[in-house]
Design an enzyme around this catalytic site. Structure first.
Site, mmCIF file in Angstrom:
data_model
loop_
_atom_site.group_PDB
_atom_site.id
_atom_site.type_symbol
_atom_site.label_atom_id
_atom_site.label_comp_id
_atom_site.label_asym_id
_atom_site.label_seq_id
_atom_site.Cartn_x
_atom_site.Cartn_y
_atom_site.Cartn_z
ATOM 1 N N CYS A 133 -61.739 21.555 -32.249
ATOM 2 C CA CYS A 133 -62.946 21.113 -31.566
ATOM 3 C C CYS A 133 -63.861 22.301 -31.271
ATOM 4 O O CYS A 133 -63.620 23.063 -30.329
ATOM 5 C CB CYS A 133 -62.576 20.387 -30.270
ATOM 6 S SG CYS A 133 -64.015 19.895 -29.313
ATOM 7 N N CYS A 161 -65.570 22.191 -27.846
ATOM 8 C CA CYS A 161 -64.692 22.543 -26.720
ATOM 9 C C CYS A 161 -64.406 24.047 -26.689
ATOM 10 O O CYS A 161 -64.357 24.637 -25.612
ATOM 11 C CB CYS A 161 -63.346 21.829 -26.819
ATOM 12 S SG CYS A 161 -63.430 20.138 -27.374
ATOM 13 N N ASP A 162 -64.188 24.649 -27.847
ATOM 14 C CA ASP A 162 -63.644 26.011 -27.884
ATOM 15 C C ASP A 162 -64.544 27.069 -28.522
ATOM 16 O O ASP A 162 -64.203 28.252 -28.509
ATOM 17 C CB ASP A 162 -62.292 25.999 -28.624
ATOM 18 C CG ASP A 162 -61.280 25.106 -27.921
ATOM 19 O OD1 ASP A 162 -61.312 25.038 -26.673
ATOM 20 O OD2 ASP A 162 -60.471 24.460 -28.606
#
Ligand code: NAP
Length: 311
Positions: A137, A140-141
């Site tokens: 992701c 997200c990261d």
């Protein structure tokens, strides 16, 4: 199945776009609808930075916004939802009993919109470095990799979308694909090829992820040259598709070899009153708009089915 059983007209398993659209239509058609979601309402698209091919949004829309608006719209018509995971469905005459990790629900119709889970790449080190540089992701990261080189594995729309997003942070994004031809749409391919931060490694497979405590390098095998080389990266994003989350349906409805649910044109499975939509069903084109369409089709079909039961 013990405990008090709550009754609904339609229980929907899965809160991605397919499930939300089914819930919206089912509620709008006047039915008592419960939506079950095990993780996050919205599913995969909740992290999508910008969705630019959903009809009606010429400037694109953030995944989280689209989800919030659709959920609100469904709630307006009475949709109820709860965070539980469907574990089994049982048929008892006209009733379909949905057992979750917490409760049992009785419905006249069930719409399975369970989507899929990320497919593992199967490379050495992938599991060991999960959360230590290995991710699937970018939203997200991605911010962990400011001015660092990263790799993305896969040749589909997700890999290119994620790769393009990562160029906002990373110093370089190497997209590794096992074939000589990308699967992704021409629009994304053109964008990726035109981005100076993106390197495309085609006909190549990621063999191993290495590092001391966190990802430091990957070993990539060039299938044409039949040689391997080490590439220094701080992160690896695996985007190699999904496996349908349909294990809980085994023995109840027909599934194909990949676990997708064969359906008819009404999205009905081999069991009357049980429908499958979106990525969980066989032959889905995997688009957000088609998932929404599937949900609508199933809700209308369930409405007709329920009307038949009443008459
Ligand atoms: P996908 O289309 O199934 O692509 C998966 C990619 O991973 C393929 O390129 C495949 O290679 C590769 N792959 C699979 N297993 C592998 C393995 N073990 N090792 C190495 N590579 C492997 O999945 P997706 O990209 O996640 O897309 C899923 C659906 O969502 C698609 O229908 C897509 O169009 C849609 N989507 C759309 C958008 C958008 O419209 N912007 C964004 C994201 C996703 P091969 O090509 O060789 O099979």
């Amino acid at each position: 199945m013990g405990g008090t059983v709550k009754r609904y007209d339609i229980v929907i398993v899965g809160g991605g776009m397919a499930g939300l659209s089914a819930a919206l239509y089912g509620s709008w058609l006047g039915h008592r609808v419960l939506l079950l979601e095990r993780e996050v309402i919205g599913g995969e698209i909740i992290n999508a930075d910008k969705i630019e091919n959903f009809p009606g949004f010429p400037d694109g829309i953030q995944g989280a916004d689209l989800v919030a608006q659709t959920e609100l719209q469904a709630m307006k018509f009475g949709m109820e939802s709860t965070y539980q995971e469907a574990r089994a469905i049982r048929v008892s005459g006209e009733n379909r009993l949905v057992q979750t990790n917490e409760e049992a629900y009785e419905a006249k119709a069930v719409i399975v919109a369970a989507g899929g889970a990320h497919r593992a790449l199967g490379a050495k080190g992938e599991a060991e470095f999960e959360g230590k540089g290995v991710s699937h992701c970018a939203t997200c990261d991605g911010a962990f990799f400011v001015e660092k080189p990263v790799a993305v594995v896969g040749g589909g729309d997700t890999a290119l979308d994620e790769g393009l997003f990562l160029t906002q942070f990373a110093s370089k994004v190497t997209i590794i694909h096992r074939r000589g031809r990308l699967r992704a749409s021409e629009t994304l391919q053109e964008r990726a090829r035109g981005n100076p931060k993106i390197d495309l490694l085609l006909d190549s497979v990621l063999e191993e992820i290495t590092g001391k405590g966190c990802v430091e390098a990957i070993r990539v095998h060039d299938l044409k040259a039949q040689s391997s080389s080490l590439v220094a990266v701080a992160g690896v994003f695996t985007c190699v598709g999904f496996e349908p989350s349909t294990a809980f349906l085994k023995g109840l409805v027909e599934l194909d070899a990949m676990g997708h649910v064969p359906v008819d044109l009404n999205m009905q499975t081999s069991v009357p009153g049980i429908y499958a939509v979106g990525y969980a069903r066989k032959s889905s084109v995997g688009q957000l708009a088609s998932a929404a369409g599937d949900g609508v089709t199933a809700a209308v079909a369930a409405h007709r089915y329920l009307s038949g039961l009443k008459s």
